[in-house]
Structure formats: structure tokens, C-alpha cells
Design a protein around this motif. Structure first.
Motif, mmCIF file in Angstrom:
data_model
loop_
_atom_site.group_PDB
_atom_site.id
_atom_site.type_symbol
_atom_site.label_atom_id
_atom_site.label_comp_id
_atom_site.label_asym_id
_atom_site.label_seq_id
_atom_site.Cartn_x
_atom_site.Cartn_y
_atom_site.Cartn_z
ATOM 1 N N ILE A 299 50.010 41.133 28.629
ATOM 2 C CA ILE A 299 49.227 42.273 28.933
ATOM 3 C C ILE A 299 48.237 41.923 29.840
ATOM 4 C CG2 ILE A 299 47.561 43.770 27.928
ATOM 5 C CD1 ILE A 299 48.952 43.624 25.210
ATOM 6 N N THR A 300 48.306 42.637 30.932
ATOM 7 C CA THR A 300 47.423 42.593 32.076
ATOM 8 C C THR A 300 46.527 43.651 32.266
ATOM 9 O OG1 THR A 300 48.815 43.530 33.587
ATOM 10 C CG2 THR A 300 48.850 41.376 33.316
ATOM 11 N N THR A 301 45.105 43.430 32.368
ATOM 12 C CA THR A 301 44.151 44.425 32.475
ATOM 13 C C THR A 301 43.335 44.074 33.904
ATOM 14 O OG1 THR A 301 42.360 42.866 31.791
ATOM 15 C CG2 THR A 301 43.576 44.332 30.271
ATOM 16 N N GLU A 302 43.417 45.567 34.380
ATOM 17 C CA GLU A 302 42.906 45.422 35.845
ATOM 18 C C GLU A 302 41.403 45.760 35.799
ATOM 19 O OE1 GLU A 302 44.889 48.178 38.359
ATOM 20 O OE2 GLU A 302 46.883 47.832 37.421
ATOM 21 N N GLU A 303 40.749 45.182 36.473
ATOM 22 C CA GLU A 303 39.127 45.329 36.550
ATOM 23 C C GLU A 303 38.628 45.922 37.685
ATOM 24 O OE1 GLU A 303 37.046 41.895 35.760
ATOM 25 O OE2 GLU A 303 38.717 41.044 34.093
#
Length: 67
Positions: free
Chosen positions: A63-67
Motif C-alpha cells: 500500500i502506497t500513500t501519497e503525501e
């Protein structure tokens, strides 16, 4: 002249039952049945069992999260 001998395999009874085979149809050897290659091919396997035999595992995408 080459003689083609059929090979037999010792397979646990519970697995042989998946192909509809039991001690009334095939020779017993303790907790196993002696099955031909054709018999063994008739045994159905779940996808999890196939993957385990091949040494694989389920891939879970990180799971990748964008900041």
C-alpha cells in the motif's frame, strides 16, 4: 525391444478420494493407495495447494500513500 512399464505412486487415501478412487478400486499400501500416473492426474487440487507445491506464495501489493 523396450518394455514400457507403467509407474505407480503411493498417494494418501484422502487425496485419492478427490479423484473418486478408494480401496475397492485400487490396491492399498497402509494408509496409501497405489495410483497410476493417469489416476494421479485426476486428483483435483486447490489453487493454494498448487502454489504450495511450486514453492510460491500470494503476492500482496504494498500500500502506497501519497503525501
Amino acid at each position: 525391444m523396450e518394455i514400457n512399464m507403467e509407474k505407480y505412486y503411493r498417494i494418501k487415501k484422502e487425496h485419492a478420494e478427490r479423484a473418486g478412487l478408494d480401496a475397492t478400486l485400487r490396491m492399498e499400501d497402509g494408509d496409501d493407495l497405489l495410483l497410476s500416473e493417469k489416476d494421479v492426474r485426476m486428483i483435483s487440487l486447490t489453487i493454494e495447494e498448487r502454489v504450495a507445491v511450486l514453492g510460491g506464495s500470494e503476492y500482496v501489493e504494498p500500500i502506497t500513500t501519497e503525501e
